[in-house]
Design a protein around this motif. Structure first.
Motif, PDB file in Angstrom:
ATOM      1  N   LEU A   1      -3.444   2.813   3.830  1.00  0.00           N
ATOM      2  CA  LEU A   1      -3.089   4.242   3.761  1.00  0.00           C
ATOM      3  C   LEU A   1      -3.442   4.817   2.391  1.00  0.00           C
ATOM      4  CD1 LEU A   1      -1.371   5.990   5.898  1.00  0.00           C
ATOM      5  CD2 LEU A   1       0.401   5.836   4.163  1.00  0.00           C
ATOM      6  N   ASP A   2      -4.099   5.952   2.410  1.00  0.00           N
ATOM      7  CA  ASP A   2      -4.445   6.572   1.139  1.00  0.00           C
ATOM      8  C   ASP A   2      -3.319   7.527   0.753  1.00  0.00           C
ATOM      9  OD1 ASP A   2      -5.798   8.072  -0.885  1.00  0.00           O
ATOM     10  OD2 ASP A   2      -6.132   9.559   0.694  1.00  0.00           O
ATOM     11  N   THR A   3      -2.619   7.211  -0.336  1.00  0.00           N
ATOM     12  CA  THR A   3      -1.382   7.945  -0.619  1.00  0.00           C
ATOM     13  C   THR A   3      -1.616   9.398  -0.994  1.00  0.00           C
ATOM     14  OG1 THR A   3      -1.467   6.917  -2.760  1.00  0.00           O
ATOM     15  CG2 THR A   3       0.193   6.088  -1.225  1.00  0.00           C
ATOM     16  N   ASP A   4      -2.645   9.670  -1.778  1.00  0.00           N
ATOM     17  CA  ASP A   4      -2.832  11.054  -2.215  1.00  0.00           C
ATOM     18  C   ASP A   4      -2.947  12.009  -1.037  1.00  0.00           C
ATOM     19  OD1 ASP A   4      -2.741  10.137  -4.710  1.00  0.00           O
ATOM     20  OD2 ASP A   4      -4.670  10.948  -5.355  1.00  0.00           O
ATOM     21  N   SER A   5      -3.784  11.647  -0.086  1.00  0.00           N
ATOM     22  CA  SER A   5      -3.944  12.594   1.017  1.00  0.00           C
ATOM     23  C   SER A   5      -2.765  12.520   1.976  1.00  0.00           C
ATOM     24  CB  SER A   5      -5.280  12.398   1.733  1.00  0.00           C
ATOM     25  OG  SER A   5      -5.371  11.115   2.271  1.00  0.00           O
ATOM     26  N   TYR A   6      -2.117  11.377   2.074  1.00  0.00           N
ATOM     27  CA  TYR A   6      -0.937  11.290   2.944  1.00  0.00           C
ATOM     28  C   TYR A   6       0.192  12.176   2.420  1.00  0.00           C
ATOM     29  CZ  TYR A   6       3.011   9.594   5.615  1.00  0.00           C
ATOM     30  OH  TYR A   6       4.113   9.534   6.432  1.00  0.00           O
ATOM     31  N   GLN A   7       0.415  12.137   1.117  1.00  0.00           N
ATOM     32  CA  GLN A   7       1.509  12.937   0.549  1.00  0.00           C
ATOM     33  C   GLN A   7       1.162  14.422   0.502  1.00  0.00           C
ATOM     34  OE1 GLN A   7       4.292  11.578   0.192  1.00  0.00           O
ATOM     35  NE2 GLN A   7       3.718   9.422   0.171  1.00  0.00           N
ATOM     36  N   ALA A   8      -0.102  14.730   0.747  1.00  0.00           N
ATOM     37  CA  ALA A   8      -0.556  16.121   0.779  1.00  0.00           C
ATOM     38  C   ALA A   8      -0.103  16.870  -0.473  1.00  0.00           C
ATOM     39  CB  ALA A   8      -0.090  16.801   2.057  1.00  0.00           C
ATOM     40  N   TRP A   9       0.645  17.964  -0.316  1.00  0.00           N
ATOM     41  CA  TRP A   9       1.043  18.745  -1.495  1.00  0.00           C
ATOM     42  C   TRP A   9       2.373  18.271  -2.081  1.00  0.00           C
ATOM     43  CZ3 TRP A   9       0.377  20.800   3.421  1.00  0.00           C
ATOM     44  CH2 TRP A   9       1.553  21.110   4.121  1.00  0.00           C
ATOM     45  N   LEU A  10       2.879  17.144  -1.583  1.00  0.00           N
ATOM     46  CA  LEU A  10       4.104  16.595  -2.177  1.00  0.00           C
ATOM     47  C   LEU A  10       3.808  15.277  -2.896  1.00  0.00           C
ATOM     48  CD1 LEU A  10       6.709  17.262   0.702  1.00  0.00           C
ATOM     49  CD2 LEU A  10       6.231  18.661  -1.312  1.00  0.00           C
ATOM     50  N   GLN A  11       2.733  15.254  -3.641  1.00  0.00           N
ATOM     51  CA  GLN A  11       2.352  14.010  -4.308  1.00  0.00           C
ATOM     52  C   GLN A  11       3.220  13.673  -5.505  1.00  0.00           C
ATOM     53  OE1 GLN A  11      -1.934  13.753  -5.112  1.00  0.00           O
ATOM     54  NE2 GLN A  11      -2.155  15.130  -3.379  1.00  0.00           N
ATOM     55  N   TYR A  12       3.745  14.692  -6.145  1.00  0.00           N
ATOM     56  CA  TYR A  12       4.574  14.490  -7.349  1.00  0.00           C
ATOM     57  C   TYR A  12       3.865  13.603  -8.385  1.00  0.00           C
ATOM     58  CZ  TYR A  12       8.079  16.383  -4.133  1.00  0.00           C
ATOM     59  OH  TYR A  12       8.755  17.165  -3.245  1.00  0.00           O
ATOM     60  N   ARG A  13       2.706  14.061  -8.787  1.00  0.00           N
ATOM     61  CA  ARG A  13       1.943  13.348  -9.821  1.00  0.00           C
ATOM     62  C   ARG A  13       2.636  13.459 -11.174  1.00  0.00           C
ATOM     63  NH1 ARG A  13      -1.446  16.293  -7.501  1.00  0.00           N
ATOM     64  NH2 ARG A  13      -1.208  17.734  -9.236  1.00  0.00           N
TER      65      ARG A  13
ATOM     66  N   ALA B   1      18.715  16.851  -2.298  1.00  0.00           N
ATOM     67  CA  ALA B   1      18.963  15.954  -3.435  1.00  0.00           C
ATOM     68  C   ALA B   1      17.986  14.783  -3.414  1.00  0.00           C
ATOM     69  CB  ALA B   1      20.404  15.461  -3.399  1.00  0.00           C
ATOM     70  N   ASP B   2      17.746  14.230  -2.232  1.00  0.00           N
ATOM     71  CA  ASP B   2      16.782  13.121  -2.115  1.00  0.00           C
ATOM     72  C   ASP B   2      15.414  13.538  -2.622  1.00  0.00           C
ATOM     73  OD1 ASP B   2      18.633  11.498  -1.022  1.00  0.00           O
ATOM     74  OD2 ASP B   2      17.846  11.584   1.041  1.00  0.00           O
ATOM     75  N   GLU B   3      15.009  14.721  -2.214  1.00  0.00           N
ATOM     76  CA  GLU B   3      13.682  15.202  -2.592  1.00  0.00           C
ATOM     77  C   GLU B   3      13.599  15.394  -4.110  1.00  0.00           C
ATOM     78  OE1 GLU B   3      11.556  15.338   0.000  1.00  0.00           O
ATOM     79  OE2 GLU B   3       9.862  15.832  -1.301  1.00  0.00           O
ATOM     80  N   LEU B   4      14.658  15.947  -4.682  1.00  0.00           N
ATOM     81  CA  LEU B   4      14.662  16.158  -6.133  1.00  0.00           C
ATOM     82  C   LEU B   4      14.592  14.818  -6.857  1.00  0.00           C
ATOM     83  CD1 LEU B   4      17.398  18.946  -6.236  1.00  0.00           C
ATOM     84  CD2 LEU B   4      15.026  19.230  -7.029  1.00  0.00           C
ATOM     85  N   LYS B   5      15.358  13.863  -6.373  1.00  0.00           N
ATOM     86  CA  LYS B   5      15.357  12.546  -7.025  1.00  0.00           C
ATOM     87  C   LYS B   5      13.981  11.910  -6.946  1.00  0.00           C
ATOM     88  CE  LYS B   5      20.198  11.699  -6.016  1.00  0.00           C
ATOM     89  NZ  LYS B   5      21.069  11.145  -4.975  1.00  0.00           N
ATOM     90  N   LYS B   6      13.440  11.950  -5.757  1.00  0.00           N
ATOM     91  CA  LYS B   6      12.125  11.361  -5.530  1.00  0.00           C
ATOM     92  C   LYS B   6      11.069  12.041  -6.408  1.00  0.00           C
ATOM     93  CE  LYS B   6       9.029  10.993  -1.549  1.00  0.00           C
ATOM     94  NZ  LYS B   6       8.912   9.690  -0.896  1.00  0.00           N
ATOM     95  N   GLY B   7      11.055  13.354  -6.375  1.00  0.00           N
ATOM     96  CA  GLY B   7      10.040  14.109  -7.098  1.00  0.00           C
ATOM     97  C   GLY B   7      10.159  13.949  -8.608  1.00  0.00           C
ATOM     98  N   ILE B   8      11.375  14.001  -9.080  1.00  0.00           N
ATOM     99  CA  ILE B   8      11.564  13.958 -10.538  1.00  0.00           C
ATOM    100  C   ILE B   8      11.333  12.548 -11.065  1.00  0.00           C
ATOM    101  CG2 ILE B   8      13.381  14.180 -12.294  1.00  0.00           C
ATOM    102  CD1 ILE B   8      14.068  16.862 -10.736  1.00  0.00           C
ATOM    103  N   GLN B   9      11.721  11.563 -10.276  1.00  0.00           N
ATOM    104  CA  GLN B   9      11.391  10.178 -10.625  1.00  0.00           C
ATOM    105  C   GLN B   9       9.879  10.019 -10.772  1.00  0.00           C
ATOM    106  OE1 GLN B   9      13.452   7.171 -10.947  1.00  0.00           O
ATOM    107  NE2 GLN B   9      11.466   6.635 -11.825  1.00  0.00           N
ATOM    108  N   SER B  10       9.190  10.533  -9.799  1.00  0.00           N
ATOM    109  CA  SER B  10       7.759  10.322  -9.775  1.00  0.00           C
ATOM    110  C   SER B  10       7.029  11.163 -10.834  1.00  0.00           C
ATOM    111  CB  SER B  10       7.277  10.628  -8.355  1.00  0.00           C
ATOM    112  OG  SER B  10       5.905  10.810  -8.317  1.00  0.00           O
ATOM    113  N   MET B  11       7.481  12.368 -11.073  1.00  0.00           N
ATOM    114  CA  MET B  11       6.775  13.231 -12.038  1.00  0.00           C
ATOM    115  C   MET B  11       7.182  12.964 -13.481  1.00  0.00           C
ATOM    116  SD  MET B  11       6.420  16.960 -10.204  1.00  0.00           S
ATOM    117  CE  MET B  11       8.037  17.122  -9.490  1.00  0.00           C
ATOM    118  N   LEU B  12       8.467  12.626 -13.687  1.00  0.00           N
ATOM    119  CA  LEU B  12       8.964  12.501 -15.067  1.00  0.00           C
ATOM    120  C   LEU B  12       9.430  11.091 -15.403  1.00  0.00           C
ATOM    121  CD1 LEU B  12      11.161  15.734 -15.289  1.00  0.00           C
ATOM    122  CD2 LEU B  12       8.836  15.409 -16.128  1.00  0.00           C
ATOM    123  N   GLY B  13       9.484  10.229 -14.396  1.00  0.00           N
ATOM    124  CA  GLY B  13      10.003   8.882 -14.633  1.00  0.00           C
ATOM    125  C   GLY B  13      11.492   8.898 -14.911  1.00  0.00           C
ATOM    126  N   VAL B  14      12.177   9.919 -14.477  1.00  0.00           N
ATOM    127  CA  VAL B  14      13.616  10.040 -14.740  1.00  0.00           C
ATOM    128  C   VAL B  14      14.388   9.787 -13.443  1.00  0.00           C
ATOM    129  CG1 VAL B  14      15.463  11.688 -15.287  1.00  0.00           C
ATOM    130  CG2 VAL B  14      13.316  11.711 -16.585  1.00  0.00           C
TER     131      VAL B  14
END
Ligand code: GCW
Length: 683
Positions: free
Chosen positions: A1-13, A42-55
């Protein structure tokens, strides 16, 4: 699975320069109440912020800065100096997103009028972070403009998708639900992130197995899927078979005026709500393209829809009744029947007769999702009947996600179309948002373009149509450029060249597709059944009512009042007059409304025949320019995405060349008129 295209606009780079600044604000999260939707947020915020900021957002301790997530009734507004009035005038789905710095404490407030608003605020924040824009200070109050923001799946339970170009269904396989709903949940996240709040999960053509979705056989699984969507604020709907009382209930009739049929629907609906208390209701394709409906019993749409509406009413359920009703068994020799007239002729006289939980769903054009059509005159023409607009994100007639065709500019034209129903200021967008006629329920629905392909949409750039659809119907005032840029930044990051290239391709793609396919609003000219690729006479002698009437002298459908089908008169003035007049009719719709000689001079100064030649040559050249541009960013975008788009562009060029040559040759043979520029037209 290619993650970038799978996550579409929710990649949280991972975030670049702004990382440290953001981190000051985002250390902890305080969730004000327990609810499924807030949990999702809350799940989405945790996931996104972990992935974007490492927090890792801390739920308990108050770090340097914290997110406060909840509804305006849960959050202590006074503590933050916010007036409750802020929430008075916003809809239930609106929210406040605000940064507060007080007494050495930082907080990002994500406060919804309801849970759903808080969820949208969370996605808004994540979007800002991924775009790497300042979040301090920020104070945004937002409300969606449209009430229903819906997606229609055309998925069948055998796993196929009607007009699906992205693999098989993520919901069904082998005449049953799939075992694993991981993708369904990820789909719910994608949809909620752009504000979608309703979904119908099966094809509007309801065949044998799907008829049973409202029976004990499948209701437990419908419930399971529904709860996934509900947790993201998305209300579940089902498409139903109008003959269900016979096929499921064993009755001898489905006549809406029969007492036993009425009772059957009442009991059935009650049963559904036992399983799914937040069930949205039914979407119905009846007496359309051979599907069953009230006509069989000499009843009309009103009786047909109202029996369902009565059953749904006690549960606050809705009937979404499709207006795609026309004679699909037309004789091509019959020049008096005009398919474009059908929806208006059928439904306009019924205004005011439907119960108030019925919503009529009307396709954007009078025909069928062509690359260019006028806006359906039925939209707004009924002042006492709830209406909803239907778009098609799936590119059935616009390249099938092989060819790139970004549809936001087309949809924007539709929404901005001035109907003059109540004089100036009667745009489609104020009809479907319910304001113009004070509809109780209204909104927009669209046929989805996703499947189980790793990148969801076959062509990765087709993700932009799904994203853009959600964003545009949330706020029709957003510009195409804003929406497009946003999608590109979220999907591809911020490299200037990448952004410019993708933007160039997307923004030109609809017009380019139009250039190399059917000219000047005439539509079709596609291969029968599957609808991909050119076949100028493919539908010319068919029963579907979709003709171009080309002969040696000219082409086009005469829909004028004087000499044609009179379709023009379905519009309000001045639109009726404009379309009816050969002089005033806009070039791009000329052949939709008029039959003209090939030598007829367009407003552009060109003749019709020269326009056909020119646009078809240009169309191919412009696809070639897309290819050059795309190749220029190799190495700057994810490899899988790069290859996916590259390969599709190649297929698009082949398709465009085939269109160019077939269309040009066809009209050269018919007209005998040479290209002024002497380019190659095969004799
Ligand atoms: O455009 C036509 C499609 C059919 C579709 C129908 C509809 C679901 O070719 O595949 O059926 O429209 O909208 O009902």
């Amino acid at each position: 699975l290619d993650t970038d295209s799978y996550q579409a606009w929710l990649q949280y780079r991972p975030i670049g320069a702004k990382k440290e600044e953001y981190k000051k604000w985002l250390a902890a999260i305080e969730v004000k109440e327990e609810s499924k939707i807030l949990e999702s947020a809350a799940d989405e915020l945790k996931k996104g912020i972990q992935s974007m900021l490492g927090v890792t957002l801390d739920p308990d301790t108050y770090g340097e800065g914290r997110i406060v997530l909840g509804t305006y009734e849960q959050v202590d507004l006074k503590q933050y100096g916010i007036s409750p009035d802020t929430f008075r005038d916003i809809s239930d789905e609106g929210y406040l997103l605000k940064s507060v710095f007080e007494k050495e404490e930082r907080a990002i407030l994500l406060i919804g009028k309801t849970d759903r608003g808080a969820l949208y605020a969370a996605f808004h924040l994540l979007r800002l972070l991924q775009k790497e824009v300042p979040i301090d200070p920020i104070a945004v109050v937002e409300s969606p403009r449209n009430q229903f923001r819906m997606i229609n799946q055309w998925d069948n339970m055998d796993g196929s998708i009607e007009r699906g170009y992205s693999g098989q269904s993520i919901f069904y396989a082998d005449n049953d639900f799939k075992e694993d709903f991981t993708r369904v949940k990820d789909y719910a996240r994608l949809l909620a992130s752009v504000g979608i709040n309703a979904i119908s999960i099966n094809n509007v053509n309801v065949w044998d197995v799907e008829t049973k979705l409202i029976s004990k056989t499948f209701l437990p699984k419908v419930k399971a899927v529904s709860s996934i969507f509900s947790a993201y604020g998305i209300i579940p709907f089902l498409s139903i078979n109008y003959a269900s009382p016979m096929e499921l209930g064993g009755l001898g009739t489905a006549d809406p005026l029969s007492a036993e049929v009425e009772k059957w629907w009442k009991d059935k609906v009650a049963e559904i709500y036992e399983y799914i208390p937040d069930f949205g209701g039914f979407i119905v394709k009846a007496d359309s393209e051979g599907r069953p409906g009230p006509f069989t019993y000499n009843r009309g749409h009103v009786e047909g829809a109202n029996v369902l509406a009565k059953a749904l009413k006690p549960f606050d359920g809705k009937v979404i009744w499709r207006c795609f009703v026309y004679n699909h068994l037309q004789d091509w020799r019959d020049r008096s029947t005009d398919r474009a007239r059908a929806a208006y002729d059928h439904f306009k006289p019924l205004d005011g007769k439907f119960l108030d939980n019925v919503i009529l769903q009307i396709k954007n054009g009078p025909m069928d999702f062509q690359v260019r059509e006028p806006v359906s005159p039925l939209l707004g023409a009924m002042t006492q009947t709830n209406q909803m607009l239907e778009f098609q994100i799936a590119q059935e007639y616009t390249g099938q996600q092989i060819d790139v065709c970004y549809l936001i500019p087309q949809w924007k034209e539709v929404l901005d179309f001035e109907t003059y129903t109540k004089g100036e200021g009667s745009k489609i967008k104020s009809i479907v948002d319910g304001s113009l006629h004070d509809y109780k329920y209204s909104g927009i629905a669209a046929v989805s373009n996703i499947g189980n392909d790793a990148n969801w949409t076959g062509h990765t750039l087709a993700q932009a149509n799904l994203y853009g659809y959600g964003r545009l119907i949330w706020n029709p005032e957003l510009t195409t450029e804003q929406i497009t840029k946003e999608w590109i930044h979220l999907t591809f990051g911020h490299d200037r060249e990448v952004v410019d290239t993708v933007e160039y391709i997307l923004l030109h793609s609809w017009k380019v597709y139009e250039k190399y396919t059917a000219p000047l609003g005439i539509g079709w000219m596609v291969n029968p059944n599957h609808h991909y690729g050119p076949n100028v006479d493919g539908y010319e002698y068919s029963k579907w009512g979709t003709y171009h009437f080309a002969d040696r002298d000219g082409i086009g459908v005469d829909r004028t009042v004087e000499t044609g089908t009179g379709y023009c008169s379905q519009y309000e003035e001045p639109n009726a007059k404009v379309y009816d007049s050969l002089e005033l009719c806009p070039d791009e719709l000329l052949l939709f409304f008029h039959h003209v000689p090939y030598t007829h001079q367009l407003k552009s100064g060109k003749t019709v025949i020269q326009h056909i030649y020119d646009t078809h040559f240009e169309g191919v050249e412009e696809v070639e320019a897309f290819i050059d541009k795309w190749n220029g960013i190799e190495g700057k975008v994810d490899k899988a995405i790069f290859e996916n788009v590259k390969q599709r562009l190649k297929m698009q060029r082949d398709n465009a060349m085939e269109w160019r040559d077939q269309v040009n040759t066809y009209f050269y043979r018919k007209s005998g008129i040479l290209d002024q520029q002497n380019r190659t037209i095969h004799p």
